[in-house]
Design a protein around this motif. Structure first.
Motif, short mmCIF file in Angstrom:
data_model
loop_
_atom_site.label_atom_id
_atom_site.label_comp_id
_atom_site.label_asym_id
_atom_site.label_seq_id
_atom_site.Cartn_x
_atom_site.Cartn_y
_atom_site.Cartn_z
N LEU A 138 0.64 -1.73 0.39
CA LEU A 138 -0.16 0.51 0.17
C LEU A 138 0.63 1.21 0.15
CD1 LEU A 138 -2.41 -0.95 2.73
CD2 LEU A 138 -3.00 -1.82 0.14
N LEU A 139 1.99 1.41 -0.07
CA LEU A 139 2.98 2.25 0.31
C LEU A 139 3.50 2.89 -1.45
CD1 LEU A 139 5.18 1.59 3.42
CD2 LEU A 139 3.10 2.84 3.06
N SER A 140 3.96 4.16 -1.53
CA SER A 140 4.50 4.13 -2.97
C SER A 140 5.59 3.96 -3.17
CB SER A 140 4.33 5.88 -3.02
OG SER A 140 4.73 5.98 -2.11
N GLY A 141 6.53 3.94 -2.12
CA GLY A 141 7.66 3.53 -2.58
C GLY A 141 8.18 2.45 -1.27
N PRO A 142 9.86 1.69 -1.19
CA PRO A 142 10.12 0.77 -0.19
C PRO A 142 10.52 1.68 0.66
CG PRO A 142 10.97 0.89 -2.40
CD PRO A 142 9.97 1.64 -2.80
N ALA A 143 11.12 2.81 0.35
CA ALA A 143 11.21 3.98 1.18
C ALA A 143 10.64 4.60 2.38
CB ALA A 143 12.47 4.84 0.56
N ASP A 144 9.28 4.42 2.27
CA ASP A 144 8.46 5.21 2.31
C ASP A 144 8.34 5.18 3.84
OD1 ASP A 144 7.88 6.61 0.15
OD2 ASP A 144 5.26 6.19 0.17
N ALA A 145 8.09 5.79 4.56
CA ALA A 145 7.63 5.51 6.18
C ALA A 145 6.45 5.83 6.96
CB ALA A 145 8.74 6.56 6.91
N VAL A 146 6.12 4.87 7.41
CA VAL A 146 4.57 4.67 8.05
C VAL A 146 4.91 5.35 9.73
CG1 VAL A 146 3.20 3.39 9.16
CG2 VAL A 146 4.47 2.57 6.73
N ILE A 147 4.48 5.95 10.17
CA ILE A 147 4.77 7.06 11.40
C ILE A 147 3.08 6.98 11.49
CG2 ILE A 147 5.62 9.55 12.13
CD1 ILE A 147 7.15 9.44 9.58
N TRP A 148 2.92 6.38 12.58
CA TRP A 148 1.70 6.57 12.67
C TRP A 148 1.28 6.04 14.48
CZ3 TRP A 148 -1.18 2.22 9.27
CH2 TRP A 148 -1.66 2.90 7.72
N ARG A 149 0.36 6.51 15.11
CA ARG A 149 0.54 6.22 16.07
C ARG A 149 -0.81 5.24 16.63
NH1 ARG A 149 1.65 10.37 20.16
NH2 ARG A 149 1.78 12.25 19.02
N GLY A 150 -1.24 4.25 17.51
CA GLY A 150 -1.72 3.14 17.50
C GLY A 150 -3.03 3.37 17.11
N PRO A 151 -3.56 3.96 17.49
CA PRO A 151 -5.62 3.86 16.85
C PRO A 151 -5.16 3.80 15.46
CG PRO A 151 -5.29 5.38 18.42
CD PRO A 151 -3.48 5.22 18.56
N LYS A 152 -4.29 3.81 14.77
CA LYS A 152 -4.13 3.73 13.12
C LYS A 152 -3.77 2.84 12.81
CE LYS A 152 -3.54 6.61 8.63
NZ LYS A 152 -3.38 8.00 8.20
N LYS A 153 -2.33 2.10 13.59
CA LYS A 153 -2.49 0.87 13.61
C LYS A 153 -3.26 0.13 13.72
CE LYS A 153 2.76 1.62 14.66
NZ LYS A 153 3.27 1.24 15.63
N ASN A 154 -4.11 -0.02 14.69
CA ASN A 154 -4.86 -0.80 15.17
C ASN A 154 -6.11 -0.98 14.09
OD1 ASN A 154 -3.72 -1.42 17.56
ND2 ASN A 154 -5.47 0.59 18.77
N GLY A 155 -6.17 0.32 13.23
CA GLY A 155 -7.63 0.34 12.45
C GLY A 155 -6.92 -0.16 10.87
N LEU A 156 -5.74 -0.40 10.79
CA LEU A 156 -5.35 -0.99 9.61
C LEU A 156 -5.08 -2.56 9.84
CD1 LEU A 156 -4.60 -1.64 6.68
CD2 LEU A 156 -1.40 -0.91 7.40
N ILE A 157 -4.79 -3.02 10.94
CA ILE A 157 -4.90 -4.66 11.42
C ILE A 157 -6.43 -5.02 11.05
CG2 ILE A 157 -4.25 -5.46 13.08
CD1 ILE A 157 -2.10 -4.27 13.93
N LYS A 158 -7.44 -4.01 11.59
CA LYS A 158 -8.88 -4.98 11.53
C LYS A 158 -9.01 -4.64 10.46
CE LYS A 158 -11.99 -2.27 14.36
NZ LYS A 158 -12.57 -1.11 14.64
N GLN A 159 -8.72 -4.08 9.38
CA GLN A 159 -9.14 -4.28 8.03
C GLN A 159 -8.57 -5.09 7.48
OE1 GLN A 159 -8.67 -0.67 5.87
NE2 GLN A 159 -9.45 -0.56 4.44
N PHE A 160 -7.42 -5.89 8.27
CA PHE A 160 -6.66 -6.85 7.32
C PHE A 160 -7.01 -8.03 7.68
CE2 PHE A 160 -2.05 -5.06 6.39
CZ PHE A 160 -1.96 -4.37 5.19
N LEU A 161 -8.15 -7.85 8.82
CA LEU A 161 -8.49 -9.36 8.99
C LEU A 161 -10.03 -9.13 9.21
CD1 LEU A 161 -6.55 -9.35 12.87
CD2 LEU A 161 -6.26 -10.83 11.36
N ARG A 162 -9.95 -8.37 8.40
CA ARG A 162 -11.84 -7.89 8.67
C ARG A 162 -11.98 -8.20 7.02
NH1 ARG A 162 -14.55 -2.98 10.50
NH2 ARG A 162 -13.32 -1.91 8.70
#
Length: 325
Positions: A138-162
């Motif tokens: 989902l990232l535009s390139g391999p050097a892209d950094a994911v700078i997220w706090r907990g709630p946003k991480k939780n939301g993506l994990i939920k989306q992956f599983l669901r």
């Protein structure tokens, strides 16, 4: 804590705490008004949705380690490739290492895209019976950094599983980041209804790794995740020429086997250090196909058989308690 909402800040005191909605960590949280009212939050409906989505998945395994750099992702990749040698079984990897997603590179599909259909996101297929899903797609390139706090991480994990259309699977392997934080709590909570067969704990022999791996085992015991077994990775170096073994990381306190004994969990094998494993991971090739008769490949196959035995004798635990951390 067991009563921490999945979209809450990391410092959340819990909805049942006397401090709920009142401490500084609650400022700005979407649940603050409800928490301070004393009315308990309802269960996250996603838990039931995930349970339904994962009904066709026979076995769900977590690959964990409190320490970074011990080879969780490379182990996950080779475990998946080894299991997939049985063409009658379907295998998938879910990469929840959101800040360091290396599975696409290791599996040779870096740069591929994820497509969405009426039934959900389609995972990326490596073989007819082997697929993966990762934030790396989902990232535009391999050097892209994911700078997220907990709630946003939780939301993506939920989306992956669901929302990922895994289809019928024999094994879903969840590759996790180091530590016992947001991603681990989310997985424990969201898979509560679907059930987790067990966790495979990866360590290296030296005490500096074992210090953190012990914490991961304690986390598993605390949240009710069975520990399938401990694997000691990079356990000695076997020279590909003379076959002599050298200890690169000396097990000064007894290594993974002694730690497993001390913590009363199974020890299921050692994998020797082999630079060709790293090369295969960098190039997205299967170590089993490239060097099938190496000591490391034989060690992997032995460990895979232990995992198969465990899963064949295991009834998925549908009663994993809430993450009490």
């Amino acid at each position: 804590m067991a009563d921490v909402p999945t979209n809450a800040p990391i410092e959340c005191p819990g909805t049942q705490s006397q401090q709920a909605g009142k401490v500084s960590a609650c400022q700005g949280c979407a649940n603050q008004k409800l928490c301070s009212s004393g009315v308990p939050l309802p269960p996250d409906p996603a838990i039931e949705d995930i349970k339904k989505r994962l009904l066709p998945v026979k076995h769900k395994l977590l690959i964990l380690s409190g320490k970074g750099g011990v080879g969780k992702s490379s182990f996950t990749a080779h475990l998946a490739r080894g299991l997939a040698t049985n063409e009658d079984e379907d295998i998938a990897i879910l990469d929840v290492d959101l800040c360091g997603p290396s599975i696409p590179r290791i599996m040779g599909v870096e740069g591929h895209q994820v497509f969405q259909s009426m039934s959900g996101w389609s995972p990326v297929f490596i073989e007819d019976n082997l697929s993966i899903m990762s934030i790396g797609f989902l990232l535009s390139g391999p050097a892209d950094a994911v700078i997220w706090r907990g709630p946003k991480k939780n939301g993506l994990i939920k989306q992956f599983l669901r929302d990922v259309d895994w289809g019928e699977l024999d094994y879903l392997l969840v590759d996790t980041p180091p530590g016992t934080s947001d991603e681990h709590i989310s997985i424990a909570q969201y898979l509560k209804g679907a059930g987790i067969d067990g966790a495979i704990i990866i360590t290296t022999p030296q005490e500096v790794a074992l210090l953190d791996v012990r914490k991961e085992i304690s986390f598993c015991k605390k949240v009710g995740i069975p520990v399938l077994g401990v694997v000691e990775n990079m356990s000695g170096f076997v020279c590909p020429k003379c076959k002599t073994e050298s200890q690169i990381f000396p097990p000064t306190t007894g290594g993974g086997q002694q730690m497993a004994k001390d913590m009363d969990v199974p020890f299921i094998g050692r994998i020797p250090l082999d630079p060709r494993i790293g090369q295969c991971c960098d190039e997205g090739r299967s170590f089993f196909s490239e060097i099938p008769d190496s000591p490391a490949a034989k060690a992997y196959k032995s460990i895979i058989e232990e995992i198969r035995k465990f899963c064949s004798n295991n009834t998925t635990n549908d009663d994993v308690p809430d993450a009490n951390v």
